[in-house]
Design an enzyme around this catalytic site. Structure first.
Site, short mmCIF file in Angstrom:
data_model
loop_
_atom_site.label_atom_id
_atom_site.label_comp_id
_atom_site.label_asym_id
_atom_site.label_seq_id
_atom_site.Cartn_x
_atom_site.Cartn_y
_atom_site.Cartn_z
CG ASN A 144 -1.76 1.23 1.39
OD1 ASN A 144 -1.81 2.01 0.31
ND2 ASN A 144 -2.15 1.36 2.84
N GLY A 187 2.96 -1.34 4.06
CA GLY A 187 2.91 0.13 3.94
C GLY A 187 4.10 0.61 3.81
N GLY A 188 5.06 1.17 4.87
CA GLY A 188 6.20 1.78 4.63
C GLY A 188 7.14 0.94 3.90
CB SER A 225 5.38 -2.27 11.94
OG SER A 225 4.90 -0.72 12.17
CG HIS A 272 -5.65 1.52 5.22
ND1 HIS A 272 -5.27 2.41 5.91
CD2 HIS A 272 -4.84 0.59 4.94
CE1 HIS A 272 -3.98 2.11 6.45
NE2 HIS A 272 -3.78 1.10 5.52
#
Ligand code: PEP
Length: 252
Positions: free
Chosen positions: A9, A235-236, A214, A96
């Site tokens: 994402n 994500g990140g 995470s 989300h």
């Protein structure tokens, strides 16, 4: 066999040039490295057509980060399931936690979006998960049960098999704090049981449930090795090939 999936994402990140560069890198990586899981990305919707053009053979799934609960009409700024279908997008994230937090989305909205997505042949990635307060007060099992029932229980057994669920504890998203593999497995098994009670074990066993929060190269393998965890929503760590590819390789 359930589908194994690593989905990235990208949220509201990257210029068109940077997005194109990462898509090329991913494509090259995918061509040169046989993967043991499906690889999907959810770039900003503005870049979805570019992704579909690049991923000619559908080597990588291209998903929206959100879609409208309405079919069409006067909904400024929204993107419909029909539009996603028309560019041959593969599906959309739905619910989300950032949509819930900043745009007031509820599981009833999610339910309508999931139905519309399925009607257009799109794969919904339905995201749920408890907040820190809810976990601290021991409500996490109840919260996730309620979310799952409201968002999904109007679907038929055939429809539910086409949904991908992403359990994403809100306290673990973008915080660097990850649920332990045991904490994640416990909720994944719980979700599968909820589905089994409603649709039967055989159907529940076909639904892929991803973990998000995470996930990084150094914890992905342990998380993905849990029996009810079928991959991750990242994500990140999806913003750089170096990290994302290592997470994909956690399945090898
Ligand atoms: C997410 O946004 O779905 C997510 C899991 O983010 P991160 O991996 O950065 O925690």
């Amino acid at each position: 066999m359930r589908r194994k999936i690593v989905a990235g994402n990208w949220k509201m990140n990257k210029s068109v040039i940077d997005a194109q560069q990462l898509m090329y890198q991913l494509l090259e990586y995918k061509k040169n490295n046989p993967t043991q899981c499906e690889v999907w990305i959810a770039p900003p919707s503005l870049y979805l057509m570019m992704a579909k053009d690049l991923f000619e053979k559908n080597e990588i799934g291209a998903f929206a980060q959100d879609m409208s609960e309405h079919e069409s009409g006067a909904y400024t700024g929204e993107i419909s399931a029909e539009m996603l279908e028309s560019i041959e997008a593969d599906g959309s994230l739905i619910g989300h936690s950032e949509r819930r937090q900043y745009h007031g989305e509820t599981d009833s909205h999610c339910n309508r979006k999931i139905k519309l997505a399925l009607d257009k042949g799109l794969t919904p990635i339905y995201c749920n998960g408890e907040t820190l307060e809810q976990r601290k007060s021991g409500q996490h099992f109840e919260v996730v049960k309620n979310q799952t029932e409201v968002a999904l229980f109007t679907l038929t057994a055939e429809e539910i098999k086409k949904v991908v669920i992403a359990y994403e504890p809100v306290w673990a998203i973008g915080t660097g704090e990850t649920a332990t593999p045991e904490q994640a497995q416990e909720i994944h098994a719980h979700i599968r049981n909820i589905l089994a009670e409603k649709y039967g074990k055989e159907v529940a066993d076909e639904v892929s449930i991803l973990y998000g929060g995470s996930v990084k190269p150094d914890n992905a393998k342990e998380i993905f090795s849990q029996p009810d965890i079928d991959g991750g929503l990242i994500g990140g760590a999806a913003l750089k090939l170096e990290d994302f590819s290592k997470i994909i390789e956690a399945f090898n």
